[in-house]
Scaffold this motif. Structure first.
Motif, PDB file in Angstrom:
ATOM      1  N   VAL B  13      16.760   8.326  -5.553  1.00 42.45           N
ATOM      2  CA  VAL B  13      17.320   8.976  -4.472  1.00 42.45           C
ATOM      3  C   VAL B  13      18.944   8.659  -4.570  1.00 42.45           C
ATOM      4  N   PRO B  14      19.860   9.623  -4.136  1.00 44.82           N
ATOM      5  CA  PRO B  14      21.036   9.508  -3.929  1.00 44.82           C
ATOM      6  C   PRO B  14      21.436   8.652  -2.769  1.00 44.82           C
ATOM      7  N   GLU B  15      22.544   7.826  -2.705  1.00 44.33           N
ATOM      8  CA  GLU B  15      22.921   7.093  -1.538  1.00 44.33           C
ATOM      9  C   GLU B  15      23.210   7.951  -0.425  1.00 44.33           C
ATOM     10  N   GLY B  16      22.595   7.400   0.622  1.00 42.61           N
ATOM     11  CA  GLY B  16      22.957   8.192   2.138  1.00 42.61           C
ATOM     12  C   GLY B  16      21.790   8.977   2.467  1.00 42.61           C
ATOM     13  N   GLU B  17      20.952   9.115   1.512  1.00 44.94           N
ATOM     14  CA  GLU B  17      19.729   9.779   1.890  1.00 44.94           C
ATOM     15  C   GLU B  17      18.649   9.049   2.829  1.00 44.94           C
ATOM     16  N   ASN B  18      17.894   9.802   3.672  1.00 41.17           N
ATOM     17  CA  ASN B  18      16.907   9.168   4.477  1.00 41.17           C
ATOM     18  C   ASN B  18      15.545   9.478   3.558  1.00 41.17           C
ATOM     19  N   LEU B  19      14.640   8.303   3.583  1.00 38.30           N
ATOM     20  CA  LEU B  19      13.406   8.729   2.870  1.00 38.30           C
ATOM     21  C   LEU B  19      12.205   7.955   3.412  1.00 38.30           C
ATOM     22  N   VAL B  20      11.089   8.477   2.887  1.00 43.34           N
ATOM     23  CA  VAL B  20       9.749   7.846   3.432  1.00 43.34           C
ATOM     24  C   VAL B  20       8.857   7.478   2.295  1.00 43.34           C
ATOM     25  N   LEU B  21       8.299   6.377   2.257  1.00 43.28           N
ATOM     26  CA  LEU B  21       7.521   5.703   1.366  1.00 43.28           C
ATOM     27  C   LEU B  21       6.027   5.866   2.227  1.00 43.28           C
ATOM     28  N   ASN B  22       5.089   5.846   1.337  1.00 37.88           N
ATOM     29  CA  ASN B  22       3.440   6.068   1.781  1.00 37.88           C
ATOM     30  C   ASN B  22       2.625   5.244   1.501  1.00 37.88           C
ATOM     31  N   CYS B  23       1.820   4.843   2.293  1.00 40.46           N
ATOM     32  CA  CYS B  23       0.608   3.839   2.073  1.00 40.46           C
ATOM     33  C   CYS B  23      -0.561   4.249   2.857  1.00 40.46           C
ATOM     34  N   SER B  24      -1.539   4.388   1.810  1.00 39.18           N
ATOM     35  CA  SER B  24      -2.823   4.634   2.583  1.00 39.18           C
ATOM     36  C   SER B  24      -3.983   3.528   2.298  1.00 39.18           C
ATOM     37  N   PHE B  25      -4.861   3.413   3.064  1.00 38.56           N
ATOM     38  CA  PHE B  25      -5.868   2.363   3.160  1.00 38.56           C
ATOM     39  C   PHE B  25      -7.255   3.095   3.483  1.00 38.56           C
ATOM     40  N   THR B  26      -8.344   2.671   2.643  1.00 43.05           N
ATOM     41  CA  THR B  26      -9.534   3.243   2.698  1.00 43.05           C
ATOM     42  C   THR B  26     -10.269   2.721   3.844  1.00 43.05           C
ATOM     43  N   ASP B  27     -10.243   1.347   4.417  1.00 41.97           N
ATOM     44  CA  ASP B  27     -10.965   0.889   5.551  1.00 41.97           C
ATOM     45  C   ASP B  27     -10.174   0.549   6.815  1.00 41.97           C
ATOM     46  N   SER B  28     -10.451   1.459   7.740  1.00 39.22           N
ATOM     47  CA  SER B  28      -9.531   1.158   9.038  1.00 39.22           C
ATOM     48  C   SER B  28      -9.755   0.279   9.846  1.00 39.22           C
ATOM     49  N   ALA B  29     -10.762  -0.840   9.569  1.00 39.62           N
ATOM     50  CA  ALA B  29     -10.943  -2.104  10.173  1.00 39.62           C
ATOM     51  C   ALA B  29      -9.733  -3.257   9.686  1.00 39.62           C
ATOM     52  N   ILE B  30      -8.845  -2.915  10.362  1.00 38.09           N
ATOM     53  CA  ILE B  30      -7.658  -3.827   9.847  1.00 38.09           C
ATOM     54  C   ILE B  30      -7.325  -4.636  10.888  1.00 38.09           C
ATOM     55  N   TYR B  31      -6.612  -5.561  10.695  1.00 39.97           N
ATOM     56  CA  TYR B  31      -5.754  -6.627  11.783  1.00 39.97           C
ATOM     57  C   TYR B  31      -4.615  -6.426  11.821  1.00 39.97           C
ATOM     58  N   ASN B  32      -3.782  -5.998  10.666  1.00 41.16           N
ATOM     59  CA  ASN B  32      -2.488  -5.564  10.768  1.00 41.16           C
ATOM     60  C   ASN B  32      -2.117  -5.053   9.330  1.00 41.16           C
ATOM     61  N   LEU B  33      -0.817  -4.412   9.447  1.00 39.53           N
ATOM     62  CA  LEU B  33      -0.220  -3.937   8.232  1.00 39.53           C
ATOM     63  C   LEU B  33       0.982  -4.545   7.967  1.00 39.53           C
ATOM     64  N   GLN B  34       1.534  -4.755   6.900  1.00 36.80           N
ATOM     65  CA  GLN B  34       2.965  -5.558   6.437  1.00 36.80           C
ATOM     66  C   GLN B  34       3.504  -4.577   5.383  1.00 36.80           C
ATOM     67  N   TRP B  35       4.722  -4.625   5.552  1.00 32.78           N
ATOM     68  CA  TRP B  35       5.585  -4.050   4.565  1.00 32.78           C
ATOM     69  C   TRP B  35       6.327  -5.243   4.067  1.00 32.78           C
ATOM     70  N   PHE B  36       6.417  -5.180   2.585  1.00 38.26           N
ATOM     71  CA  PHE B  36       7.270  -6.285   1.723  1.00 38.26           C
ATOM     72  C   PHE B  36       8.408  -5.494   0.909  1.00 38.26           C
ATOM     73  N   ARG B  37       9.467  -6.435   0.749  1.00 42.85           N
ATOM     74  CA  ARG B  37      10.115  -5.729  -0.412  1.00 42.85           C
ATOM     75  C   ARG B  37      10.064  -6.926  -1.714  1.00 42.85           C
ATOM     76  N   GLN B  38      10.064  -6.420  -2.707  1.00 47.38           N
ATOM     77  CA  GLN B  38      10.340  -7.400  -3.698  1.00 47.38           C
ATOM     78  C   GLN B  38      11.361  -6.928  -4.790  1.00 47.38           C
ATOM     79  N   ASP B  39      12.071  -7.628  -5.245  1.00 48.35           N
ATOM     80  CA  ASP B  39      13.418  -7.697  -5.966  1.00 48.35           C
ATOM     81  C   ASP B  39      12.961  -7.978  -7.326  1.00 48.35           C
ATOM     82  N   PRO B  40      13.399  -7.467  -8.291  1.00 49.25           N
ATOM     83  CA  PRO B  40      12.798  -7.698  -9.808  1.00 49.25           C
ATOM     84  C   PRO B  40      12.874  -9.277 -10.118  1.00 49.25           C
ATOM     85  N   GLY B  41      11.434  -9.677 -10.606  1.00 50.35           N
ATOM     86  CA  GLY B  41      11.683 -11.212 -10.944  1.00 50.35           C
ATOM     87  C   GLY B  41      11.378 -12.075  -9.728  1.00 50.35           C
TER      88      GLY B  41
END
Lengths: 116, 114
Positions: B13-41
């Motif tokens: 995307v170009p700088e300044g844009e708003n964006l949405v990342l999607n995540c789906s999971f098959t079993d709704s019996a979850i305790y929590n959900l966490q988003w992480f960032r990983q830089d190369p290496g």
């Protein structure tokens, strides 16, 4: 700052030559985890320690072992590395409360293992 | 067996844009959900954690939502910057097995261009 430290950051080993990766933590967490992450894949849990109790994932190969001599340190031993074991190895820690609930996991920077 | 899927696999995307990342999971019996960032290496940096009883969490320009019944989470990044370029991983913590295991998606590789 409290943190999770992994040494070395990069490790090169020869096919079949045993190698040990190290993780230490200053968070005083009672749970420590080892994950394997191959290129462009999701991290996969290998095993974890809750205090001194070792919990192995069912599909973790026997080639992978772990030691936790004290609260602060945890080691990953690969007895006979194969080319397919080249990956990023991530250590994480978390606390577990009296209620039994496992809290948020904190990750180290990882060790990238190359097998030649 | 829990499966976590992230779409798209890569996004530019170009700088300044708003964006949405999607995540789906098959079993709704979850305790929590966490988003992480990983830089190369590099290792994983936790961005946001949403408990199963929560609908969303916000931190700065990041907002994560959770719809447990439909097995979906989104990560919204406002006013994207080149420094946001990284791989974003979502992970669910399951209620079974002692509520300890994190199951990760394969990530969305984001590139924010000048």
């Amino acid at each position: 700052d409290a943190m999770v430290i992994q040494n070395p950051r990069y490790q090169v080993t020869q096919f079949g030559k045993p190698v040990t990766l190290s993780c230490s933590q200053t968070l005083n967490h009672n749970v420590m985890y080892w994950y394997q992450q191959k290129s462009s894949q999701a991290p996969k849990l290998l095993f974890h320690y809750y205090d001194k109790d070792f919990n192995n994932e069912a599909d973790t190969p026997d080639n992978f072992q772990s030691r936790r001599p004290n609260t602060s340190f945890c080691f990953l031993d690969i007895r006979s590395p194969g080319l397919g074991d080249a990956a990023m190895y991530l250590c994480a820690t978390s606390s577990r409360g009296l209620s039994g609930r496992f809290n948020e996991q904190y990750f180290g920077p990882g060790t990238r293992l190359t097998v030649t | 067996k829990q499966e976590v899927t992230q779409i798209p696999a890569a996004l530019s995307v170009p700088e300044g844009e708003n964006l949405v990342l999607n995540c789906s999971f098959t079993d709704s019996a979850i305790y929590n959900l966490q988003w992480f960032r990983q830089d190369p290496g590099k290792g994983l940096t936790s961005l946001l954690l949403i408990q199963s009883s929560q609908r969303e969490q916000t931190s700065g320009r990041l907002n994560a939502s959770l719809d447990k019944s439909s097995g979906r989470s989104t990560l919204y990044i406002a006013a994207s910057q080149p420094g946001d370029s990284a791989t974003y991983l979502c992970a669910v913590k399951e209620l079974t097995g002692g509520g300890n295991k994190l199951t990760f998606g394969t990530g969305t590789q984001l590139k924010v261009e000048l």
